[in-house]
Design a protein around this motif. Structure first.
Motif, PDB file in Angstrom:
ATOM      1  N   SER A 277     -22.479  29.697   0.210  1.00  0.00           N
ATOM      2  CA  SER A 277     -21.347  28.933  -0.317  1.00  0.00           C
ATOM      3  C   SER A 277     -20.238  29.845  -0.815  1.00  0.00           C
ATOM      4  O   SER A 277     -19.062  29.649  -0.500  1.00  0.00           O
ATOM      5  N   TYR A 278     -20.615  30.850  -1.588  1.00  0.00           N
ATOM      6  CA  TYR A 278     -19.605  31.744  -2.147  1.00  0.00           C
ATOM      7  C   TYR A 278     -18.894  32.539  -1.054  1.00  0.00           C
ATOM      8  O   TYR A 278     -17.671  32.699  -1.083  1.00  0.00           O
ATOM      9  N   CYS A 279     -19.642  33.059  -0.091  1.00  0.00           N
ATOM     10  CA  CYS A 279     -19.024  33.894   0.940  1.00  0.00           C
ATOM     11  C   CYS A 279     -18.132  33.088   1.872  1.00  0.00           C
ATOM     12  O   CYS A 279     -17.144  33.616   2.394  1.00  0.00           O
ATOM     13  N   GLY A 280     -18.469  31.830   2.063  1.00  0.00           N
ATOM     14  CA  GLY A 280     -17.572  30.983   2.846  1.00  0.00           C
ATOM     15  C   GLY A 280     -16.203  30.884   2.202  1.00  0.00           C
ATOM     16  O   GLY A 280     -15.157  30.956   2.877  1.00  0.00           O
ATOM     17  N   ARG A 281     -16.181  30.731   0.894  1.00  0.00           N
ATOM     18  CA  ARG A 281     -14.904  30.679   0.179  1.00  0.00           C
ATOM     19  C   ARG A 281     -14.223  32.036   0.154  1.00  0.00           C
ATOM     20  O   ARG A 281     -13.007  32.147   0.345  1.00  0.00           O
ATOM     21  N   LEU A 282     -15.006  33.107  -0.045  1.00  0.00           N
ATOM     22  CA  LEU A 282     -14.431  34.448  -0.133  1.00  0.00           C
ATOM     23  C   LEU A 282     -13.838  34.907   1.192  1.00  0.00           C
ATOM     24  O   LEU A 282     -12.838  35.635   1.214  1.00  0.00           O
ATOM     25  N   ARG A 283     -14.437  34.487   2.297  1.00  0.00           N
ATOM     26  CA  ARG A 283     -13.832  34.789   3.598  1.00  0.00           C
ATOM     27  C   ARG A 283     -12.405  34.257   3.638  1.00  0.00           C
ATOM     28  O   ARG A 283     -11.475  34.932   4.108  1.00  0.00           O
ATOM     29  N   GLY A 284     -12.231  33.048   3.128  1.00  0.00           N
ATOM     30  CA  GLY A 284     -10.902  32.467   3.074  1.00  0.00           C
ATOM     31  C   GLY A 284      -9.953  33.260   2.190  1.00  0.00           C
ATOM     32  O   GLY A 284      -8.750  33.370   2.498  1.00  0.00           O
ATOM     33  N   ASP A 285     -10.471  33.838   1.112  1.00  0.00           N
ATOM     34  CA  ASP A 285      -9.628  34.655   0.240  1.00  0.00           C
ATOM     35  C   ASP A 285      -9.084  35.867   0.979  1.00  0.00           C
ATOM     36  O   ASP A 285      -7.911  36.230   0.841  1.00  0.00           O
ATOM     37  N   PHE A 286      -9.935  36.525   1.768  1.00  0.00           N
ATOM     38  CA  PHE A 286      -9.467  37.696   2.524  1.00  0.00           C
ATOM     39  C   PHE A 286      -8.511  37.279   3.640  1.00  0.00           C
ATOM     40  O   PHE A 286      -7.530  37.983   3.912  1.00  0.00           O
ATOM     41  N   LEU A 287      -8.779  36.152   4.276  1.00  0.00           N
ATOM     42  CA  LEU A 287      -7.840  35.658   5.281  1.00  0.00           C
ATOM     43  C   LEU A 287      -6.483  35.359   4.651  1.00  0.00           C
ATOM     44  O   LEU A 287      -5.425  35.619   5.262  1.00  0.00           O
ATOM     45  N   ASN A 288      -6.500  34.827   3.453  1.00  0.00           N
ATOM     46  CA  ASN A 288      -5.240  34.528   2.770  1.00  0.00           C
ATOM     47  C   ASN A 288      -4.462  35.795   2.413  1.00  0.00           C
ATOM     48  O   ASN A 288      -3.227  35.761   2.306  1.00  0.00           O
ATOM     49  N   MET A 289      -5.159  36.908   2.231  1.00  0.00           N
ATOM     50  CA  MET A 289      -4.448  38.172   1.999  1.00  0.00           C
ATOM     51  C   MET A 289      -3.686  38.584   3.252  1.00  0.00           C
ATOM     52  O   MET A 289      -2.558  39.091   3.162  1.00  0.00           O
TER      53      MET A 289
END
Length: 512
Positions: A277-289
């Motif tokens: 669950s956490y890594c799914g959201r964190l992937r999005g954080d890096f994509l947003n960078m």
């Protein structure tokens, strides 16, 4: 490479070009011997492909070998007339898919190839020379081919795909099993051959960079960098230090997004939901960078010939550094749960092993190779751009199992974060894009980049007008699918999803 062997090849550096006439021509037998000798001394095959020959009754074959010890690339060629040549695969397994591709595209039969079959199920470019044509001369039917079979009363066959559940591209997996134990896995791809290499011929034009960005959508930055480096080599130009730094930042952000996403997906495959669950959201954080750099989460429009399409100001840099700090902290917490949970480790360790000798023999690249203890990384072995001056340590592990492929990703996550932070804090001043002039006519350029899956190889050959006569792309998945098949031998069939995700290879990067 010793002096005698070096005379059989032309030598260039990554992202550089030389006249096509400087590439030594050999007989087919001598070229195969030169490749075999070079691989035996530690070189590896980055590309081996066919193209039109000046003789309409012949096909040119071009080989590109990488020497990771001295950061050099070696090229040689031959001209094959008639129906075929002697296969090199029995003594050099790295070329087995390349030879199958040559057979399919140009109708040349590599005599003695142990398992000759289509790669992408399309008609030969030479009429009347289709090795895989149907009884009436028609192109092969997609997905219809001979599959390896293990005979025995207690052996059963399990076929998966090519249509899969969810949003996923087509690929067929066929298992030969005894009970739950997998004797053999055969992988058949090519269900969506897109003709990208052929579309690039005649370029570069306004569409070419977009083809490069979509060779494998999750590797937009990596493929675009390799494409631009090939063009810049043919134009004999240099990219500004600021643009080189921004390219490298984007490349590592792409690596971070995919590695963190894969760690979450591996957790999901063993039903460990906290990390998933956490890594799914964190992937999005890096994509947003990445989106903060150029407006596209996948980096479309950022990498352009001559530099980059967008610059950053101090406000963007501060914002990215803050986001990076937060993502680093949260990723460390989420991933640490994997290594601290015995039930996860029980599924990861000793599952899907590929030892170093086999990884090297098959020519594996990227995290799949490094997880088997093979120190192979373009950023280190063939550095270009900012990587010539700012080094990232090569992350390896020795066990070659699912755990190793996961842990190498985690090591690379940590090192990529530190690299991006350092580059953002010390961005050089200057312009971010320069004009690219005309391409040198009748030249060849080779560009390598370390995408998040591994080595991306682009080979561009120009004609007398300076246009692409042939453009060859080798995605890391082309090297690594065989590694996945090998990893399943002796495993439980229920281990397949986990092993598959630990490689996480590309269908579209293969089906070019």
């Amino acid at each position: 490479m010793n002096g005698n062997a070096a005379e059989r090849f032309a030598t260039i550096g990554n992202g550089r070009a030389l006249p096509r006439s400087a590439v030594p021509a050999h007989s087919p037998a001598d070229l195969c011997g030169a490749i075999a000798d070079a691989v035996a001394t530690g070189l590896r095959v980055s590309a081996f492909f066919g193209m039109a020959d000046s003789d309409p009754d012949a096909v040119s074959l071009v080989a590109v070998l990488a020497d990771d010890r001295d950061a050099r690339l070696h090229l040689a060629r031959t001209s094959v007339r008639g129906e075929g040549f002697d296969s090199l695969t029995p003594v050099c397994p790295q070329v087995h898919l390349f030879e199958r591709e040559i057979a399919e595209q140009f109708g040349l039969r590599p005599a003695g190839h142990p398992w000759l079959k289509p790669v992408r199920f399309h008609a030969s470019m030479r009429r009347g020379h289709d090795v895989f044509a149907g009884p009436g001369g028609e192109a092969p039917t997609i997905g219809v081919t001979d599959f390896y079979r293990v005979e025995g009363d207690e052996v059963h066959e399990v076929a998966v795909g090519p249509v899969h559940a969810g949003i996923i591209e087509p690929g067929h997996f066929r298992f030969q099993c005894h009970g739950e134990t997998v004797f053999h896995l055969e992988i058949s791809l090519g269900y969506q051959h897109r003709g990208v290499e052929r579309a690039l011929q005649g370029g570069p034009d306004k569409r070419s960079i977009h083809y490069a960005e979509t060779l494998a959508g999750d590797t937009t930055i990596g493929h675009a960098i390799a494409y631009c480096q090939a063009l810049e080599g043919l134009a004999d130009m240099r990219v500004s230090p600021r643009a080189q730094a921004l390219r490298a930042i984007a490349l590592e952000l792409e690596r971070l997004a995919n590695h963190v996403g894969d760690l979450g997906a591996l957790a999901n495959d063993v039903a460990f939901l906290p990390t998933a669950s956490y890594c799914g959201r964190l992937r999005g954080d890096f994509l947003n960078m990445t989106a903060a750099l150029c407006g596209s989460r996948f980096g479309r429009g950022l990498i352009r010939p001559g530099g980059v399409g967008f610059d950053v100001d101090e406000a963007i840099v501060r914002d990215l550094l803050a986001r990076l700090d937060a993502a680093e902290r949260d990723t460390a917490n989420a991933v640490a749960l994997l290594w601290d949970t015995s039930s996860v480790m029980a599924r990861f360790e000793e599952t899907g092993r590929v030892d170093a000798a086999m990884a090297d023999r098959m020519g594996l690249v990227g995290p799949a190779a490094r997880a088997s203890g093979v120190q192979r990384d373009v950023r280190h072995d063939h550095p270009s751009g900012i990587f010539r001056f700012a080094h990232i340590p090569v992350s390896t592990w020795s066990t070659g199992d699912v755990f190793a492929r996961a842990y190498v990703r985690w090591l690379e996550v940590q090192r990529s974060i530190e690299f991006v932070r350092e580059q953002l804090r010390s961005l050089p001043a200057g312009e971010v894009r320069s004009r690219v002039g005309g391409l040198a006519p009748s030249h060849v350029a080779v560009a390598l980049a370390e995408g998040w899956r591994g080595e991306l190889c682009h080979v561009a050959l120009t004609d007398e007008a300076g246009r692409f006569e042939r453009y060859k792309v080798v995605d890391p998945s082309f090297h690594n699918w065989s590694g996945l098949a090998y990893a399943l031998r002796g495993q439980q069939i229920s281990d397949f999803p986990l092993c598959n995700k630990s490689f996480n290879l590309s269908y579209c990067g293969y089906d070019l």
